[in-house]
Design a protein around this motif. Structure first.
Motif, PDB file in Angstrom:
ATOM      1  N   GLY A  62       0.768  -1.236   0.000  1.00 17.26           N
ATOM      2  CA  GLY A  62       0.000   0.000   0.000  1.00 17.26           C
ATOM      3  C   GLY A  62       0.796   1.279   0.000  1.00 17.26           C
ATOM      4  O   GLY A  62       0.227   2.365   0.183  1.00 17.26           O
ATOM      5  N   TYR A  63       2.096   1.203  -0.209  1.00 17.16           N
ATOM      6  CA  TYR A  63       2.931   2.404  -0.251  1.00 17.16           C
ATOM      7  C   TYR A  63       2.932   2.966  -1.672  1.00 17.16           C
ATOM      8  O   TYR A  63       2.961   2.216  -2.655  1.00 17.16           O
ATOM      9  CB  TYR A  63       4.359   2.087   0.187  1.00 17.16           C
ATOM     10  N   ARG A  64       2.912   4.292  -1.771  1.00 19.32           N
ATOM     11  CA  ARG A  64       2.987   4.932  -3.088  1.00 19.32           C
ATOM     12  C   ARG A  64       4.265   5.748  -3.150  1.00 19.32           C
ATOM     13  O   ARG A  64       4.733   6.311  -2.146  1.00 19.32           O
ATOM     14  CB  ARG A  64       1.773   5.831  -3.330  1.00 19.32           C
ATOM     15  N   GLU A  65       4.846   5.826  -4.340  1.00 18.62           N
ATOM     16  CA  GLU A  65       6.098   6.555  -4.496  1.00 18.62           C
ATOM     17  C   GLU A  65       5.829   8.058  -4.459  1.00 18.62           C
ATOM     18  O   GLU A  65       4.836   8.540  -5.033  1.00 18.62           O
ATOM     19  CB  GLU A  65       6.792   6.169  -5.797  1.00 18.62           C
ATOM     20  N   ILE A  66       6.694   8.792  -3.784  1.00 20.36           N
ATOM     21  CA  ILE A  66       6.560  10.236  -3.621  1.00 20.36           C
ATOM     22  C   ILE A  66       7.886  10.903  -3.959  1.00 20.36           C
ATOM     23  O   ILE A  66       8.909  10.226  -4.107  1.00 20.36           O
ATOM     24  CB  ILE A  66       6.153  10.598  -2.166  1.00 20.36           C
ATOM     25  N   PRO A  67       7.905  12.229  -4.067  1.00 18.00           N
ATOM     26  CA  PRO A  67       9.182  12.923  -4.292  1.00 18.00           C
ATOM     27  C   PRO A  67      10.119  12.761  -3.099  1.00 18.00           C
ATOM     28  O   PRO A  67       9.707  12.421  -1.997  1.00 18.00           O
ATOM     29  CB  PRO A  67       8.751  14.387  -4.474  1.00 18.00           C
ATOM     30  N   ARG A  68      11.380  13.032  -3.341  1.00 26.05           N
ATOM     31  CA  ARG A  68      12.396  12.957  -2.280  1.00 26.05           C
ATOM     32  C   ARG A  68      11.959  13.787  -1.070  1.00 26.05           C
ATOM     33  O   ARG A  68      11.503  14.923  -1.211  1.00 26.05           O
ATOM     34  CB  ARG A  68      13.727  13.483  -2.802  1.00 26.05           C
ATOM     35  N   TYR A  69      12.092  13.206   0.115  1.00 23.11           N
ATOM     36  CA  TYR A  69      11.753  13.943   1.335  1.00 23.11           C
ATOM     37  C   TYR A  69      12.942  14.063   2.288  1.00 23.11           C
ATOM     38  O   TYR A  69      12.818  14.687   3.359  1.00 23.11           O
ATOM     39  CB  TYR A  69      10.569  13.280   2.060  1.00 23.11           C
ATOM     40  N   ASP A  70      14.087  13.446   1.934  1.00 28.17           N
ATOM     41  CA  ASP A  70      15.236  13.502   2.832  1.00 28.17           C
ATOM     42  C   ASP A  70      16.520  13.639   2.015  1.00 28.17           C
ATOM     43  O   ASP A  70      16.490  13.731   0.781  1.00 28.17           O
ATOM     44  CB  ASP A  70      15.284  12.258   3.734  1.00 28.17           C
ATOM     45  N   ASP A  71      17.646  13.663   2.737  1.00 25.90           N
ATOM     46  CA  ASP A  71      18.933  13.801   2.058  1.00 25.90           C
ATOM     47  C   ASP A  71      19.764  12.521   2.151  1.00 25.90           C
ATOM     48  O   ASP A  71      20.995  12.559   2.104  1.00 25.90           O
ATOM     49  CB  ASP A  71      19.711  14.977   2.652  1.00 25.90           C
ATOM     50  N   ASN A  72      19.088  11.390   2.290  1.00 29.66           N
ATOM     51  CA  ASN A  72      19.775  10.103   2.386  1.00 29.66           C
ATOM     52  C   ASN A  72      20.519   9.822   1.067  1.00 29.66           C
ATOM     53  O   ASN A  72      19.900   9.665   0.010  1.00 29.66           O
ATOM     54  CB  ASN A  72      18.763   8.994   2.672  1.00 29.66           C
ATOM     55  N   VAL A  73      21.842   9.734   1.146  1.00 31.62           N
ATOM     56  CA  VAL A  73      22.638   9.570  -0.075  1.00 31.62           C
ATOM     57  C   VAL A  73      22.450   8.191  -0.698  1.00 31.62           C
ATOM     58  O   VAL A  73      22.801   7.991  -1.871  1.00 31.62           O
ATOM     59  CB  VAL A  73      24.140   9.804   0.214  1.00 31.62           C
ATOM     60  N   TYR A  74      21.905   7.240   0.069  1.00 34.12           N
ATOM     61  CA  TYR A  74      21.724   5.893  -0.454  1.00 34.12           C
ATOM     62  C   TYR A  74      20.338   5.693  -1.083  1.00 34.12           C
ATOM     63  O   TYR A  74      20.076   4.634  -1.649  1.00 34.12           O
ATOM     64  CB  TYR A  74      21.903   4.861   0.667  1.00 34.12           C
ATOM     65  N   ALA A  75      19.461   6.662  -0.969  1.00 29.90           N
ATOM     66  CA  ALA A  75      18.083   6.493  -1.431  1.00 29.90           C
ATOM     67  C   ALA A  75      17.923   6.893  -2.888  1.00 29.90           C
ATOM     68  O   ALA A  75      18.525   7.853  -3.369  1.00 29.90           O
ATOM     69  CB  ALA A  75      17.134   7.300  -0.559  1.00 29.90           C
ATOM     70  N   ALA A  76      17.078   6.129  -3.597  1.00 26.08           N
ATOM     71  CA  ALA A  76      16.713   6.460  -4.977  1.00 26.08           C
ATOM     72  C   ALA A  76      15.202   6.458  -5.159  1.00 26.08           C
ATOM     73  O   ALA A  76      14.692   6.952  -6.156  1.00 26.08           O
ATOM     74  CB  ALA A  76      17.347   5.470  -5.951  1.00 26.08           C
TER      75      ALA A  76
END
Length: 310
Positions: free
Chosen positions: A284-298
């Protein structure tokens, strides 16, 4: 205009139907009788199933602590069985050289001989049962047994809230960090892990999954902003994967979020973790714009929570 996300209900435990309970009990009665575990002379040897299984589990050596967790036995009962096997010359008990609190059990030559004979007879029993089926039926039974084992393992795993600074929490995070360090092309810096104070007490929650007393998975929840929590480090040890455990941990974290007044949870994930992305979308999760500065996240995800979908 972007559609307004609909709150997704968080699964809640429901009573198990009596028919399901009865079916499992009926199978247990049939199977235990069929393989002869009700006899005091299991597999025709001069001992009950409990002692025979303990000899098998000792194998190449194991601590009594490990055996208690693996077999789910009371410490006193286990000690009595070990003493009985020791008196029969089948088991030898010693103190661990590096930790005097640990007692180690190992098989004597006579014990190894008995286990070898036990294995021969057990194989013979299994072959006798399977021999009454044709190839297709054996395949069906083998597949059904694999499904039953997977689901029973999952049913036997507990997920508990622990302090973020506890040994089990830190051991799980160390396992998580080592695992993704191998998978991420750029590696992983353990300094990016959540701090204990972020995921303990009123600040958040740390969940650890236990199988036979051993930690086999984890997940963390911390506050992000008013009404919003963030899920971090959902991870399962390789030996416990493909059971559905990651989903159970995720659901547990969502329940913890609701108890803390969060009606939204967010998370991010690395580009190579495609299986995690698939699971989040399925949950049930939907993709959203970046919300943090995690360098490992895409990829960044969000889910609006509702206890019962009302």
């Amino acid at each position: 205009m972007e559609p307004v996300p609909v709150p997704v209900p968080v699964p809640v435990p429901v009573p198990v139907p009596a028919d399901d309970v009865g079916a499992l009990r009926r199978f247990n009665r049939y199977f235990t009788r069929r393989i002869g575990v009700l006899d005091d002379h299991y597999l025709g040897q001069d001992r009950p199933l409990g002692e025979a299984r303990l000899l098998f589990e000792i194998g190449n050596g194991a601590s009594l602590r490990e055996l208690r967790g693996r077999l789910g036995l009371d410490a006193g009962y286990l000690s009595r069985m070990v003493r009985a096997l020791e008196a029969q010359g089948l088991v030898r008990v010693s103190v661990h050289a590096g930790d005097t609190r640990l007692r180690l059990a190992e098989l004597t030559p006579a014990g190894r001989t008995e286990v070898e004979e036990q294995n021969r007879r057990a194989d013979q029993l299994a072959e006798g049962l399977l021999g009454g089926l044709d190839e297709r039926q054996r395949g069906d039974l083998t597949a059904a047994v694999a499904v039953a084992e997977r689901l029973l393992r999952l049913a036997g795993i507990t997920v508990e809230v622990v302090d973020g600074a506890s040994r089990d929490a830190r051991d799980c995070l160390a396992g998580y960090a080592a695992d993704i360090d191998e998978r991420f092309p750029e590696g992983f810096d353990p300094g990016a892990l959540v701090r204990p104070d972020e995921v303990s007490g009123d600040s958040g929650a740390f969940l650890v999954a236990y199988e036979e007393g051993q930690p086999v998975g984890c997940g963390a929840l911390r506050g992000l902003e008013p009404g919003v929590g963030e899920i971090r480090h959902v991870w399962v040890r390789p030996a416990a994967r493909r059971l559905g455990l990651a989903r159970r941990i995720l659901t547990g974290l969502e329940r913890e979020a609701l108890t803390r007044g969060y009606d939204v949870v967010r998370l991010d994930t690395h580009a190579v973790l495609t299986e995690a992305q698939t699971m989040y979308r399925a949950c049930g999760y939907r993709e959203i714009p970046r919300y943090d500065d995690n360098v490992y996240a895409a990829h960044w995800f969000e889910k609006r929570l509702n206890p019962r979908g009302t």
